[in-house]
Design a protein around this motif. Structure first.
Motif, short mmCIF file in Angstrom:
data_model
loop_
_atom_site.label_atom_id
_atom_site.label_comp_id
_atom_site.label_asym_id
_atom_site.label_seq_id
_atom_site.Cartn_x
_atom_site.Cartn_y
_atom_site.Cartn_z
N LEU A 141 0.77 -1.18 -0.04
CA LEU A 141 0.09 -0.06 -0.03
C LEU A 141 0.59 1.21 0.15
N VAL A 142 0.62 2.14 -1.05
CA VAL A 142 1.39 3.28 -0.98
C VAL A 142 0.72 4.64 -1.11
N ARG A 143 0.95 5.43 0.12
CA ARG A 143 0.23 6.82 0.32
C ARG A 143 1.18 7.95 -0.01
N GLN A 144 0.80 8.74 -0.72
CA GLN A 144 1.59 10.09 -0.93
C GLN A 144 0.60 11.10 -0.34
N PRO A 145 1.50 12.27 -0.02
CA PRO A 145 1.02 13.42 0.74
C PRO A 145 -0.52 13.83 -0.16
N GLY A 146 -1.45 14.19 0.30
CA GLY A 146 -2.54 14.75 -0.49
C GLY A 146 -3.23 13.80 -1.44
N GLN A 147 -2.92 12.54 -1.61
CA GLN A 147 -3.60 11.58 -2.61
C GLN A 147 -4.07 10.40 -2.01
N PRO A 148 -5.06 9.90 -2.53
CA PRO A 148 -5.58 8.51 -1.99
C PRO A 148 -4.65 7.32 -2.05
N GLU A 149 -4.57 6.36 -1.14
CA GLU A 149 -3.88 5.41 -1.19
C GLU A 149 -3.80 4.36 -2.20
N THR A 150 -2.93 4.00 -2.83
CA THR A 150 -2.86 2.98 -4.12
C THR A 150 -2.33 1.54 -3.65
N TYR A 178 -1.23 5.30 15.07
CA TYR A 178 0.17 5.23 14.94
C TYR A 178 0.61 4.84 13.63
N GLY A 179 -0.30 3.58 13.20
CA GLY A 179 0.13 2.80 11.79
C GLY A 179 -0.58 3.32 10.76
N GLY A 180 -1.35 4.51 10.90
CA GLY A 180 -1.92 5.05 9.68
C GLY A 180 -2.75 4.30 8.94
N TYR A 181 -3.52 3.08 9.61
CA TYR A 181 -4.70 2.67 9.00
C TYR A 181 -5.68 3.24 8.93
N SER A 182 -6.61 3.23 7.91
CA SER A 182 -7.72 3.81 7.75
C SER A 182 -8.85 3.04 8.33
N ALA A 183 -10.30 3.61 8.73
CA ALA A 183 -11.22 3.06 9.30
C ALA A 183 -11.64 1.68 8.50
N GLU A 184 -11.50 1.67 7.01
CA GLU A 184 -11.80 0.72 6.26
C GLU A 184 -10.86 -0.49 6.13
N GLN A 185 -9.48 -0.14 6.43
CA GLN A 185 -8.45 -1.16 6.62
C GLN A 185 -8.49 -1.74 8.14
N GLU A 186 -8.84 -1.01 9.02
CA GLU A 186 -9.02 -1.75 10.25
C GLU A 186 -10.40 -1.30 11.02
N PRO A 187 -11.26 -1.94 10.62
CA PRO A 187 -12.65 -1.60 11.00
C PRO A 187 -12.72 -2.02 12.37
N TYR A 222 -20.75 2.67 13.44
CA TYR A 222 -19.56 2.20 13.22
C TYR A 222 -18.41 3.57 13.29
N ARG A 223 -18.77 4.62 12.69
CA ARG A 223 -18.11 5.75 12.89
C ARG A 223 -17.90 6.16 14.10
N ILE A 224 -19.17 6.28 14.64
CA ILE A 224 -19.16 6.56 16.12
C ILE A 224 -18.39 6.05 17.01
N ARG A 225 -18.52 4.60 17.05
CA ARG A 225 -17.42 3.84 18.00
C ARG A 225 -16.01 3.81 17.58
N ASP A 226 -15.79 4.15 16.20
CA ASP A 226 -14.48 4.29 16.00
C ASP A 226 -13.64 5.62 16.45
N TYR A 227 -14.69 6.66 16.32
CA TYR A 227 -13.71 7.77 16.64
C TYR A 227 -14.14 8.13 18.12
N THR A 228 -15.02 7.34 18.89
CA THR A 228 -14.76 7.24 20.44
C THR A 228 -13.76 6.63 20.79
N ASP A 229 -13.46 5.44 20.35
CA ASP A 229 -12.23 4.75 20.70
C ASP A 229 -10.66 5.69 20.49
N LEU A 230 -10.88 6.34 19.45
CA LEU A 230 -9.66 7.35 19.34
C LEU A 230 -9.68 8.45 20.40
#
Length: 476
Positions: free
Chosen positions: A130-139, A289-298, A430-438
């Protein structure tokens, strides 16, 4: 023919197609890259010829890839050795492969070879990159990944042009991260800090490559200095000021992670192994810390909540309205966890968690603590608010709808008897649970989470007015 024979034939055809596809792109790239290689060779040779007049560049016929290949491997050996580039990472330059090979993410700048002194090539091919550049979606790069492409991407990371490079070998993942602060965006590409993290998903442990072994070997837990990284803070011995130490150990790191039985070396890696609340803490670490998105780490709605800092006050109201929402001090963290679970299960219509930290003390704040997480339910729909003296923000349910909203031209809905923007109302948790955890994990310093682009909707309302709306005066 039986199914086994058909399967063998299909496998052979797929393997042949992959081989032909790779050969086609390599041949195409080599043809178009020949002229640039020849020009670079001539330039390097002219620089060296000033020092040694006896050296003469051999004649090169234009449009002759064969001759150019011979020159690359023979006549310019001394020039290549004397240049600052000492790595095969730049064998295929990003300015040609990124634009012509669809397997690589477009837009990656060419390597700054004057800054790069890379290790020997990495040969263990991961199953996914997985490749992520600043300001661009992950590839995502899958089965078509080659050794050359992998080493080129690593070189781009070492030069600061890739912000996140994740290499996966089944359940073992190596994540290389480049963290830029708000003031580093406009500076040179390699500004900011770095981290090298290894996530062992099978055993739910993670490790950070030590940047300051002399500190890590002697520091006591109460003396650890934490620095901002990602969406949270990490010990300073896990954060690197540059990529020097990562480059020096990159081959050993990849070999260890790619080996299913590989174990991180003692004192080289800082382990993070959780005995209690293992899953939520491991999940939160990947998100923070790992930069995982909510979709990658539900998240899991039924998972136990991790609460490192218990709130000073808790208030709630059940859906039957048989209990008042007077705030009180919870006896322990378990009581807070039970209240959060009750809200997730739909038993509460209101839940307020409040913290008061002495360093954030405000004499004008009255008796109420200074930071609040507010969860509100209305007929199966939900809102989540974060409130303090600086912020009043709602968690956005649809980021694209929120970003595209202009002025008062946005979809509206009715929530709790009031007309509100539809992008602040959630139909699931799901989004509420995710950001409550964070936020629970980083409640003392939540700014990195609250400043995520498009995730929160900010409102200019009076702090005391909002407090009065949700709280009743406590009985004396």
């Amino acid at each position: 023919m039986n199914m086994q024979t058909i399967s063998k034939i299909l496998a052979q055809l797929l393997k042949k197609a992959q081989s032909n596809l790779h050969r086609y792109f390599v041949k195409k790239i080599n043809r178009k890259n020949t002229a640039k290689k020849i020009a670079r060779i001539r330039k390097n040779y002219k620089k060296n010829s000033k020092r040694n007049a006896s050296k003469q560049i051999p004649p090169i016929r234009k449009n002759s890839p064969k001759n150019a290949s011979n020159i690359l491997h023979t006549s310019t050996t001394d020039s290549i050795r004397s240049s600052t580039l000492q790595s095969p990472l730049t064998a295929n330059r990003a300015d040609t492969t990124a634009s012509q090979n669809p397997a690589e993410p477009a837009g990656i700048p060419a390597l700054n070879v004057s800054l790069l002194t890379a290790p020997s090539p990495i040969t263990q091919i991961p199953t996914k990159v997985l490749v992520r550049q600043p300001g661009q979606p992950e590839t995502t790069i899958g089965w078509w990944l080659t050794v050359e492409m992998l080493n080129e991407l690593i070189g781009q990371f070492l030069n600061g042009y890739i912000s996140r490079l994740a290499l996966s070998w089944d359940s073992r993942e190596l994540v290389l991260l480049h963290n830029k602060g708000e003031h580093d965006i406009l500076l040179k590409p390699d500004s900011g800090t770095y981290a090298c993290l290894f996530f062992d998903n099978k055993n739910t442990n993670w490790y950070a490559l030590v940047s300051l072994p002399e500190v890590y070997a002697v520091v006591e837990s109460q003396d650890v200095v934490f620095v901002p990284f990602g969406l949270g803070t990490l010990p300073n011995y896990m954060v690197h000021d540059n990529t020097k130490r990562i480059k020096e150990q990159l081959n050993e790191i990849v070999t260890m992670v790619a080996n299913p039985h590989g174990s991180p070396a003692f004192m080289t890696w800082a382990p993070q192994c959780y005995r209690f609340e293992t899953y939520p803490r491991y999940h939160i670490a990947k998100r923070l810390y790992g930069g995982y998105s909510a979709e990658q780490e539900p998240c899991r709605l039924n998972a136990k909540f991790y609460i490192p800092t218990a709130p000073n006050r808790l208030a709630y109201a059940n859906c039957a309205q048989t209990q008042s929402n007077y705030a009180y001090k919870p006896r322990n963290k378990s009581e807070v966890q039970e209240a959060l679970v009750a809200y997730i299960m739909g038993k509460l219509s209101l839940l307020i968690l409040s913290w008061h930290f002495p360093e954030n003390n405000d004499p004008n704040n009255g008796v109420m603590p200074g930071q609040h997480i507010i969860l509100v339910q209305d007929q199966g729909c939900h809102q989540m608010l974060y409130l303090d003296k600086q912020y009043l923000c709602y968690l956005v349910s649809d980021v694209s709808e929120y970003i595209n909203a202009e002025g008062n031209h946005y979809r509206k809905t009715v929530f709790n008897g009031q007309t509100v923007p539809a992008y602040t109302v959630h139909e699931n948790l799901y989004r509420i649970r995710d950001y409550t955890d964070l936020l629970l994990a980083q409640i003392e310093k939540p700014n990195a989470i609250l400043n995520l682009f498009g995730e929160f909707s900010y409102h200019e309302e009076d702090y005391d007015a909002v407090i009065e709306e949700f709280f009743e005066k406590e009985k004396t």
